[in-house]
Write a protein that holds these residues in place. Structure first.
Motif, PDB file in Angstrom:
ATOM      1  N   CYS A 137     -56.260  18.457 -74.729  1.00  0.00           N
ATOM      2  CA  CYS A 137     -55.289  18.533 -73.629  1.00  0.00           C
ATOM      3  C   CYS A 137     -55.201  19.944 -73.055  1.00  0.00           C
ATOM      4  CB  CYS A 137     -53.915  18.062 -74.113  1.00  0.00           C
ATOM      5  SG  CYS A 137     -53.809  16.289 -74.428  1.00  0.00           S
ATOM      6  N   VAL A 162     -49.628  19.775 -64.992  1.00  0.00           N
ATOM      7  CA  VAL A 162     -50.462  19.908 -66.192  1.00  0.00           C
ATOM      8  C   VAL A 162     -50.190  21.191 -66.968  1.00  0.00           C
ATOM      9  CG1 VAL A 162     -52.288  18.551 -65.108  1.00  0.00           C
ATOM     10  CG2 VAL A 162     -52.388  21.041 -64.976  1.00  0.00           C
ATOM     11  N   ALA A 190     -56.184  20.840 -69.275  1.00  0.00           N
ATOM     12  CA  ALA A 190     -55.204  21.451 -68.379  1.00  0.00           C
ATOM     13  C   ALA A 190     -55.745  22.732 -67.754  1.00  0.00           C
ATOM     14  CB  ALA A 190     -53.913  21.740 -69.143  1.00  0.00           C
ATOM     15  N   MET A 196     -49.246  21.061 -70.605  1.00  0.00           N
ATOM     16  CA  MET A 196     -50.232  20.568 -71.558  1.00  0.00           C
ATOM     17  C   MET A 196     -50.912  21.695 -72.328  1.00  0.00           C
ATOM     18  SD  MET A 196     -51.925  17.603 -69.125  1.00  0.00           S
ATOM     19  CE  MET A 196     -53.340  17.384 -70.194  1.00  0.00           C
ATOM     20  N   ALA A 253     -53.804  13.006 -64.940  1.00  0.00           N
ATOM     21  CA  ALA A 253     -54.627  14.207 -64.863  1.00  0.00           C
ATOM     22  C   ALA A 253     -55.819  14.125 -65.810  1.00  0.00           C
ATOM     23  CB  ALA A 253     -53.779  15.435 -65.188  1.00  0.00           C
ATOM     24  N   TYR A 264     -54.115  13.445 -57.864  1.00  0.00           N
ATOM     25  CA  TYR A 264     -55.070  13.152 -58.930  1.00  0.00           C
ATOM     26  C   TYR A 264     -56.388  12.598 -58.386  1.00  0.00           C
ATOM     27  CZ  TYR A 264     -51.239  13.876 -62.218  1.00  0.00           C
ATOM     28  OH  TYR A 264     -50.212  14.420 -62.943  1.00  0.00           O
TER      29      TYR A 264
END
Length: 640
Positions: free
Chosen positions: A130, A389, A134, A392, A77, A40
């Motif tokens: 989101c 991710v 992502a 998401m 993230a 991250y």
């Protein structure tokens, strides 16, 4: 004191059994935290060590002040994506300053009980945000997966440069990255895969009973630590080949960061940028980053611990405190992590004490393992990020909203496209404002149902029922609907009833609008009656009617007819007589007979004098109502 410092409560009942369960949960989370923190920090455009700097403060502070068994606050993230937009031009100092400002904003939100503001971000907005975040992360990591070293700005620019530079890809990185993704997916679903394989074999029942529980624990631990396992195997493989064909993480600054005041002057190249200039440069991000952090924190608590009573403001205050203290260790903005919190729950963590274990593992990694991080291939970290991710991106919610609520689906898509093609922080703001406008439109134009009903005495009435509360944006809409009904009436003696059973609140503008509507009906020879008017609403409407000298008709509690309510009158029905007037209850019904005011054309001020008119007995109500109506017509009644 225990409410503000929960450790004073749960520490009294702490046991050895809890210690073992928390230790296992902390170990499981630690194996996940270290590779995620490294990954991250790269997403945020920072050196890898900044992810580790951000990963241990939350674990320790939450042990003291956290009110849930296993919430994990650290790099995520979403926060990394938001931060990267600013570190791209400001570097690590921008991230540290944003961590401080986010913490202060979150702490102030808790102090002023502003946690309710998160309710204004709807599920479609969160889902669109989101999904866009992502896809942005997956796009940025795709170029790392291909070994491309190109600078990009935004998702469109990223894919354009990926396509134009595809021939320059490093296929060693690509092959390793795809292999890591395959292993991560397999390890995530390891238990299900083995169960399917075992279902094809004939096993003895006794053998299954003996080995199932122990095997499940081993498989669960292997699945939970899959990120660490894959990254370590990739690093060993690259080390064995010499690493010349792969893009490596490189130097990671070793050592635990010292506790020091966060920098208030950012160094950008050879320039010094003051604190206020940084805040001005970040702009909307000063508000959006802590707001999104609070939304994530509250949403993850609700999703992970649905039956647990949690003080939301306490959790927001803890989040702010962690960010403030984190800035003293050069942390980037952080919030609750869904994946790591879920690991604590699935590993059996029972108290926040499990955070001591994974926090210590991060510190140990900083102190002793940073030389080994040199050999971690960037493709393996890209694989970890993509797998983290990918879930998401929620396509199913779009299909569900298409079938059930197309307006919400439109809000989701607009939020998604704005976040994807413009900027994430602006996408959240646009989506939130758009959905608030949708809500206001619904409040301003409530559904109004019109039906024909007969009263208990056989009198026919046209009943108009608004399906929402009446406030100033909606009163004109309701008035127009009722007036349309009035214009369609052929029989002027047929009363129109405004059913107020769904109206729970009313403001002064709406009260004035209803009083004026009653006056319009009377002036044109029609009769408007109010039904199911609650006491609080009665007070508001009658106060305006008294001020405007408007005659109102309110249906009494027996429902047989309507009582004529005049200027200054506060009687609604016989059952509420003693509650709304000062009339003596010992007086006989005859002494409470209606008192009709005399209206003189030369003395208009008499119209505003209060008078009392009480509904008579049900048997005489209809006759008296007709008599009252005839008297009014004969006296040429005027209203101001």
């Amino acid at each position: 004191m225990e409410r503000r410092v929960p450790i004073l409560r749960w520490a009294k009942e702490y046991s050895l059994r809890n210690t073992l369960r928390d230790a296992i949960a902390g170990l499981s989370v630690g194996l996940l935290t270290v590779p995620q923190a490294l990954a991250y920090s790269i997403v945020a455009g920072l050196p890898p060590n900044y992810g580790l700097y951000s990963a241990f403060v939350g674990s320790y502070v939450y042990v003291l002040f956290g009110s849930t068994p296993g919430l994990r606050i650290g790099p995520t993230a979403v926060m990394a994506i938001l931060v990267e937009h600013y570190t791209r031009r400001g570097g690590p100092d921008y991230a540290v300053i944003m961590c401080l400002t986010s913490g202060v904003a979150e702490l102030l939100a808790a102090v002023f009980n502003a946690g309710f503001l998160v309710n204004f971000i709807s599920r479609p907005v969160i889902s669109g945000f989101c999904s866009a975040a992502a896809l942005t992360v997956i796009s940025s990591q795709t170029k790392t997966l291909l070994g491309l070293k190109v600078k990009t700005d935004g998702i469109m620019d990223t894919w354009i440069k990926i396509v134009t530079n595809i021939t320059k890809s490093n296929w060693h990185d690509f092959g390793l990255g795809i292999t890591c993704i395959v292993f991560l997916v397999m390890l995530k679903n390891l238990k299900q895969l083995l169960q399917r394989c075992s279902s094809l074999c004939i096993l003895q029942a006794t053998e299954q009973q003996t080995h199932t529980s122990r095997g499940d624990r081993v498989l669960s631990l292997l699945s939970l630590s899959r990120n660490a396992v894959v990254v370590m195997l990739a690093a060993v493989f690259v080390y064995s080949t010499g690493g010349s064909d792969f893009a490596l993480t490189g130097h990671v600054e070793s050592g635990v960061p010292s506790f020091q005041l966060p920098t208030f002057t950012a160094r950008v190249g050879n320039l010094s940028v003051s604190f206020m200039e940084v805040v001005s440069d970040v702009g909307l991000g000063v508000v959006v980053i802590p707001f999104i952090a609070i939304v994530d924190d509250v949403a993850i608590i609700g999703a992970t611990y649905p039956g647990l009573h949690v003080d939301t403001n306490q959790e927001i205050a803890v989040l702010g405190l962690i960010n403030i203290l984190g800035s003293f260790f050069r942390s980037m903005p952080i919030t609750a992590s869904l994946s790591r919190t879920a690991v604590v729950c699935s590993s059996g963590g029972v108290t926040p004490a499990s955070g001591l274990v994974d926090g210590s593992m991060v510190l140990a990694a900083l102190a002793f393992l940073t030389p080994a991080f040199w050999w971690i291939p960037r493709a393996s970290l890209a694989a970890v990020i993509i797998c983290a991710v990918a879930h998401m991106v929620d396509v199913r919610v779009v299909l569900t909203l298409w079938r059930t609520h197309k307006v919400d689906m439109a809000v989701l898509l607009i939020t998604f496209l704005t976040c994807l093609l413009w900027a994430i922080e602006w996408g959240v703001l646009v989506g939130t404002l758009l959905h608030l406008l949708v809500v206001l439109f619904v409040l301003a134009r409530p559904a109004v149902h019109v039906t024909s009903k007969s009263s208990n005495c056989g009198e026919e009435r046209i009943v108009v029922t608004p399906r929402h509360g009446v406030m100033y944006p909606s009163v004109n809409h309701i008035r127009n609907k009722v007036k349309k009904v009035m214009k369609k009436l052929k029989d002027r003696s047929l009363p129109v009833v405004l059913d107020c059973s769904y109206i729970t609140t009313i403001d002064s503008t709406a009260a004035a609008g209803l009083a004026e509507l009653s006056e319009e009906f009377h002036n044109q020879g029609y009769k408007l009656e109010f039904s199911q008017l609650r006491p609080a609403l009665q007070h508001a409407v009658l106060a305006v009617a008294r001020q405007k000298a408007v005659l109102l008709h309110v249906i009494t509690g027996d429902g047989l007819s309507s009582a004529v309510m005049g200027p200054g009158d506060v009687v609604i029905d016989r059952s509420s007589l003693m509650a709304t007037t000062n009339v003596d209850a010992t007086r006989s019904p005859a002494s409470l007979a209606p008192r009709k005011p005399s209206f003189d054309d030369d003395t208009q001020n008499d119209v505003t004098k209060p008078f009392l008119e009480v509904a008579p007995k049900p048997q005489a109500l209809k006759a008296n109502s007709e008599e009252s109506s005839d008297d009014e017509n004969s006296e040429n009644f005027h209203h101001s």
